[in-house]
Design an enzyme around this catalytic site. Structure first.
Site, PDB file in Angstrom:
ATOM      1  N   ASP A  44      -7.181  -2.079   9.458  1.00 37.66           N
ATOM      2  CA  ASP A  44      -5.936  -1.858   9.160  1.00 37.66           C
ATOM      3  C   ASP A  44      -5.389  -3.321   8.847  1.00 37.66           C
ATOM      4  OD1 ASP A  44      -3.295  -1.468   8.997  1.00 37.66           O
ATOM      5  OD2 ASP A  44      -2.960   0.075  10.779  1.00 37.66           O
ATOM      6  N   LEU A  45      -4.918  -3.741   7.804  1.00 34.22           N
ATOM      7  CA  LEU A  45      -4.425  -5.182   7.730  1.00 34.22           C
ATOM      8  C   LEU A  45      -3.120  -5.180   8.361  1.00 34.22           C
ATOM      9  CD1 LEU A  45      -5.920  -5.912   4.244  1.00 34.22           C
ATOM     10  CD2 LEU A  45      -6.346  -7.185   6.260  1.00 34.22           C
ATOM     11  N   SER A  52      -9.600   3.139  -2.911  1.00 37.39           N
ATOM     12  CA  SER A  52      -8.669   3.886  -3.852  1.00 37.39           C
ATOM     13  C   SER A  52      -8.462   2.665  -4.994  1.00 37.39           C
ATOM     14  CB  SER A  52      -7.406   4.235  -3.421  1.00 37.39           C
ATOM     15  OG  SER A  52      -6.674   3.395  -2.606  1.00 37.39           O
ATOM     16  N   GLY A  53      -7.733   2.928  -6.068  1.00 37.39           N
ATOM     17  CA  GLY A  53      -7.254   2.041  -7.021  1.00 37.39           C
ATOM     18  C   GLY A  53      -8.273   1.041  -7.240  1.00 37.39           C
ATOM     19  N   SER A  96      -0.114 -11.255  -8.077  1.00 45.71           N
ATOM     20  CA  SER A  96       0.854 -10.629  -8.836  1.00 45.71           C
ATOM     21  C   SER A  96       1.726 -11.250  -9.557  1.00 45.71           C
ATOM     22  CB  SER A  96       1.469  -9.276  -8.251  1.00 45.71           C
ATOM     23  OG  SER A  96       2.548  -8.648  -9.215  1.00 45.71           O
ATOM     24  N   GLY A 117      -9.237  -2.340   1.102  1.00 46.98           N
ATOM     25  CA  GLY A 117      -8.625  -1.577   0.169  1.00 46.98           C
ATOM     26  C   GLY A 117      -9.374  -0.758  -0.796  1.00 46.98           C
ATOM     27  N   TYR A 144      17.276  -7.753   3.112  1.00 50.39           N
ATOM     28  CA  TYR A 144      15.893  -7.217   2.675  1.00 50.39           C
ATOM     29  C   TYR A 144      15.796  -6.649   1.536  1.00 50.39           C
ATOM     30  CZ  TYR A 144      11.451  -4.470   2.645  1.00 50.39           C
ATOM     31  OH  TYR A 144      10.073  -3.992   2.270  1.00 50.39           O
ATOM     32  N   THR A 171       0.895  -7.220   5.703  1.00 54.16           N
ATOM     33  CA  THR A 171      -0.187  -6.488   5.041  1.00 54.16           C
ATOM     34  C   THR A 171      -0.521  -7.338   4.229  1.00 54.16           C
ATOM     35  OG1 THR A 171       0.658  -4.315   5.857  1.00 54.16           O
ATOM     36  CG2 THR A 171      -0.963  -4.267   4.178  1.00 54.16           C
ATOM     37  N   GLY A 213      -9.383  -1.514  -5.592  1.00 54.67           N
ATOM     38  CA  GLY A 213     -10.492  -1.562  -4.652  1.00 54.67           C
ATOM     39  C   GLY A 213     -11.734  -0.759  -4.743  1.00 54.67           C
TER      40      GLY A 213
END
Length: 315
Positions: A88-89, A39-40, A170, A36, A192, A136, A42
């Site tokens: 692509d995880l 962006s952000g 997190s 990743g 969900y 992911t 990563g």
């Protein structure tokens, strides 16, 4: 409270930036993968590791975006050593392809930063028909780590330098489903909840790091594995919740970390000599922290490992 910038035993606080926690550290000769990376957190992690001399492999879904970031960083640091590879995880086939190509490249691997993720998505299934956040955030990284472990072991042995696996979790792990991991209902759409499912995937990240650390120690391998909470940060992870995203962007500059602070803990764990030999721990604000009792449950960690192996075995 991070707003007051109280420093922990490491000498760093929530206000510390990725550049500050790696100040004076020479990463020349090290090779790292950052998932990743376009962006952000990563992107900032990639930028700071490159600044410190690390050869960074940017593992990204969108290679065009990755190449744009690579050029931007090289404009800032012309000596930066960066490569872009597609990953692509949410696809186990993509993870296997990435690992195969990486091993074929002959690159060593000192540091693996499992950073990429999705947050609070509507119910969706991955390419392999597994709930997207679990697939992911945990499962893709679990397989990636297992496939690259031999390369990391070889590098640690030949270079005589400790390998480090850094898994971004997190504080949301505190808000998983009540049972922690829904082993028998991973794909249950009727039950969900997007935030609980995110918490479940982040709990899985901590359990993964602790079980991996235990196994590496038992093997006598010079590789550590730790997990972390980066802090509350406005990134594009919130893109599936437009209202929350709008509010976060409005108040973020007053209440949340910026990306330079957000990337600090993973850069600290990747490079800082203070954490040499430290493994199986959970960090917040570049200091050791206490996760939930579920996150410290060794039986749950072992059960998750076996479950993850069963889901990632080639069919």
């Amino acid at each position: 409270m991070w707003i007051f910038g109280w420093k922990g035993p490491s000498g760093f606080s929530a206000r510390s930036t990725a550049e500050e926690v790696t100040q004076g550290i020479d990463g020349t000769g090290l090779t790292a993968i950052v998932t990743g990376a376009s962006s952000g957190l990563g992107l900032e992690t990639t930028r700071v590791l490159a600044l410190r001399g690390v050869h960074v492999i940017m593992a990204v879904r969108n290679t065009d975006a990755g190449r744009d970031v690579k050029e931007a960083i090289r404009k800032e640091f012309p000596t930066a050593i960066l490569d872009v590879m597609e990953l692509d995880l949410s696809s186990l086939a993509s993870v296997r392809k990435f690992a195969s190509e990486y091993k074929s490249s002959g690159h060593p691997l000192n540091v693996l930063i499992n950073n990429a993720g999705v947050m609070a998505t509507p119910f969706m299934l991955s390419h392999d028909n597994i709930e997207l956040q679990f697939a992911t955030n945990h499962l893709g990284h679990f397989l990636l780590t297992n496939l690259l472990l031999d390369t990391m072991k070889k590098t640690a042995s030949e270079s005589n330098k400790e390998g480090r696996i850094v898994i971004v979790s997190s504080e949301a792990h505190r808000f998983a489903y009540s049972e922690g991991i829904r082993f028998d209902a991973i794909n249950d759409e009727s039950g969900y909840n997007s935030m609980y499912a995110y918490g479940q995937s982040k709990l899985a990240n901590i359990l993964h790091a602790s079980e991996l650390a235990k196994r590496l120690k038992a093997e006598g391998v010079d590789i550590t594995a730790n997990s972390l909470h980066p802090g509350s940060i406005v990134t594009n992870l919130l893109r599936h919740h437009s209202y929350i995203n709008a509010v976060a962007n409005m108040v973020g500059k007053y209440m949340l970390k910026n990306v330079h602070q957000g990337a600090a803990t993973q850069c600290y764990l990747a490079l800082h000599p203070q954490v040499k030999g430290v493994s199986g721990e959970y960090f917040v604000d570049s200091n050791k922290a206490n996760p939930t009792a579920q996150a410290k449950d060794t039986e749950l960690a072992k059960k998750l490992w076996d479950f993850s192996l069963s889901l990632t075995e080639p069919k």
